[in-house]
Design an enzyme around this catalytic site. Structure first.
Site, short mmCIF file in Angstrom:
data_model
loop_
_atom_site.label_atom_id
_atom_site.label_comp_id
_atom_site.label_asym_id
_atom_site.label_seq_id
_atom_site.Cartn_x
_atom_site.Cartn_y
_atom_site.Cartn_z
N LYS A 235 50.71 -20.20 26.89
CA LYS A 235 49.97 -20.98 27.66
C LYS A 235 50.46 -20.86 29.16
O LYS A 235 51.76 -21.07 29.14
CB LYS A 235 49.53 -22.29 27.49
CG LYS A 235 48.65 -22.68 26.17
CD LYS A 235 48.47 -24.14 25.86
CE LYS A 235 47.78 -24.33 24.60
NZ LYS A 235 46.45 -23.95 24.72
N ARG A 309 42.24 -23.74 14.54
CA ARG A 309 41.35 -23.31 13.46
C ARG A 309 41.98 -22.93 12.45
O ARG A 309 41.41 -22.89 11.01
CB ARG A 309 40.31 -22.30 14.09
CG ARG A 309 40.95 -20.93 14.35
CD ARG A 309 40.07 -20.28 15.27
NE ARG A 309 39.96 -20.86 16.77
CZ ARG A 309 38.99 -20.62 17.73
NH1 ARG A 309 38.56 -19.22 17.74
NH2 ARG A 309 39.03 -21.07 18.92
#
Length: 456
Positions: A235, A309
């Site tokens: 990120k 996820r």
């Protein structure tokens, strides 16, 4: 936190809730000194306005509080603790739900004081008639515990500390708590192990169970990524600033469980928390890797920043193996949900129309709202992989929250109902009852739903 008093106390200072239409009549009823003071102070009965009224001796004799007659913001009373001096107060003429007003009063007093002293307001409220003070306290205490977890930075909150919080909660309520780590995690939950293996703080799966084994089975699954660098798909710096909150799903699951166990609901409750740090090191999982899940499905890694996820997939597979009546997962999963709905409105995904309607209505009733979004099956093709059963990210730029929900749906088949809640877990600015910082969005909603369905 601010205090609620379960019974009336002599000398409690009245807080008169007044709207614009009712203000002339209220002004006419006030003692002349108080009415003159309110006029001199320029009080207008607009929502959120406060006026402190003196008595003949100069002491505080009453409070005027401007409200919306329609009760648009049921947490509006949460403005008052900061505005009032120390003392004991009672509400008069309150529109809306008195239980929510009492809860807002309590929640507004929350302070995260681990690293510096942050004194809370000292105003006390006499609980309105008919409101269960013990219930309000249980809910507020659970919310505060969850907020503390989300607010704690990652240097002091790793997988081991989330485990400690779960074990402490289990001990309070006589629940069982087991933890799967090490070789057992690698063999049984390979996605969780892969996401967490680059961190020196070992990944684990926390499994808490409570209640009558013969009661309806409800399983809560919370994403516990204690910090998300994005992995090798790193990120940018600005996107990491709030990544301590990437474990908010775990905090929500624990807070909802605390409320349910404290109320003694007639359920067999299970809480599953996969907790990891998505770090960068030589052992980090890579874009292009193909990982085998607990369910047996192979997953191509299209982006290591879609790690939440992955860990939820293995936890949901375990939850599904006992075919529970209801599975609810909580996760700070996608920026797409925030683009669509903003920070205050978690996205709700489920194939059960009746359950979706009940969740939506309950969320509005308890001021913990959600908004349903579609599990649009045709978008499932966006998760196709040429080398594995599916990819962990979409092949296109659209519908990111939907494709994430569809990914998770692949790992639940036996449960009678599955709900996925994509939440932000943070209050960007202070509002009544919701101070800036960590927030356990949907915990109160889920507790209210379970209470309505499974009260003892």
């Amino acid at each position: 936190m601010t205090t609620l008093l379960p019974a009336a106390e002599d000398g409690a200072i009245p807080i008169r809730c007044v709207d614009a239409a009712g203000w002339p009549a209220v002004a006419a009823e006030l003692p002349p000194l108080a009415a003159a003071f309110a006029r001199a102070a320029g009080f207008e009965a607009k929502p959120g306005r406060v006026a402190l009224l003196p008595g003949p001796d100069g002491a505080l004799a009453g409070v005027l509080f401007g409200v919306d007659a329609a009760g648009t913001d049921p947490f509006a009373v949460g403005r008052l603790p900061e505005a009032l001096p120390e003392g004991t107060y009672r509400l008069e003429g309150l529109p809306g739900d008195p239980a929510l007003a009492a809860l807002a009063w309590r929640l507004s007093g929350y302070r995260f004081g681990r690293y510096r002293e942050r004194p809370a307001p000292k105003a006390r409220l006499v609980v309105p008639a008919g409101v269960d003070a013990a219930e309000i306290d249980r809910i507020a205490d659970a919310v505060a515990s969850g907020r503390d977890l989300v607010n704690t930075p990652a240097n002091d909150l790793g997988p081991a500390e989330i485990e400690a919080a779960a074990r402490a909660l289990a001990a309070r309520f006589g629940a069982a708590c087991t933890v799967i780590a090490g070789e057992a995690l690698e063999q049984g939950f390979p996605l969780i192990a892969a996401v967490g293996r680059a961190s020196p703080r070992a990944p684990r799966l926390i499994d808490l169970t409570w209640g009558d084994p013969g009661a309806p089975r409800v399983t809560l699954v919370g994403k516990g990524v204690v910090f998300d660098t994005g992995g090798l798909d790193l990120k940018p710096a600005a996107a990491m600033l709030l990544m301590k909150k990437d474990m908010a799903g775990a905090a929500v699951a624990l807070a909802a469980a605390e409320m349910a166990m404290g109320a003694g609901l007639n359920i067999r409750l299970r809480v599953l928390i996969p907790t990891v740090e998505n770090a960068v090191a030589g052992e980090a999982f890579r874009p292009g890797d193909v990982l085998r899940s607990r369910r047996g499905l192979t997953v191509e890694i299209g982006n290591t920043d879609a790690e939440g996820r992955l860990i939820l997939a293995d936890a949901l597979s375990l939850a599904d193996e006992e075919a529970p009546d209801l599975v609810i997962d909580f996760a700070t999963l996608t920026g797409a949900a925030r683009v669509a709905l903003g920070p205050d409105l978690p996205a709700l995904f489920t194939e059960d129309d009746g359950l979706a309607a009940q969740l939506t209505a309950t969320g509005l009733a308890v001021h913990d709202p959600v908004w349903r979004m579609p599990l649009w099956a045709p978008y499932g093709s966006l998760l196709d992989s040429k080398v594995a059963d599916l990819n962990n990210v979409s092949s296109g730029p659209f519908a990111g929250a939907v494709t994430a929900a569809l990914f998770l749906r692949r790992f639940v088949s036996a449960a009678a109902a599955h709900v996925h809640l994509d939440l932000y877990g943070w209050n960007p600015a202070t509002k009544p009852g919701r101070p800036e910082g960590g927030e356990v969005q949907t915990a109160r909603l889920v507790y209210a739903l379970l209470k309505a369905r499974y009260a003892a």
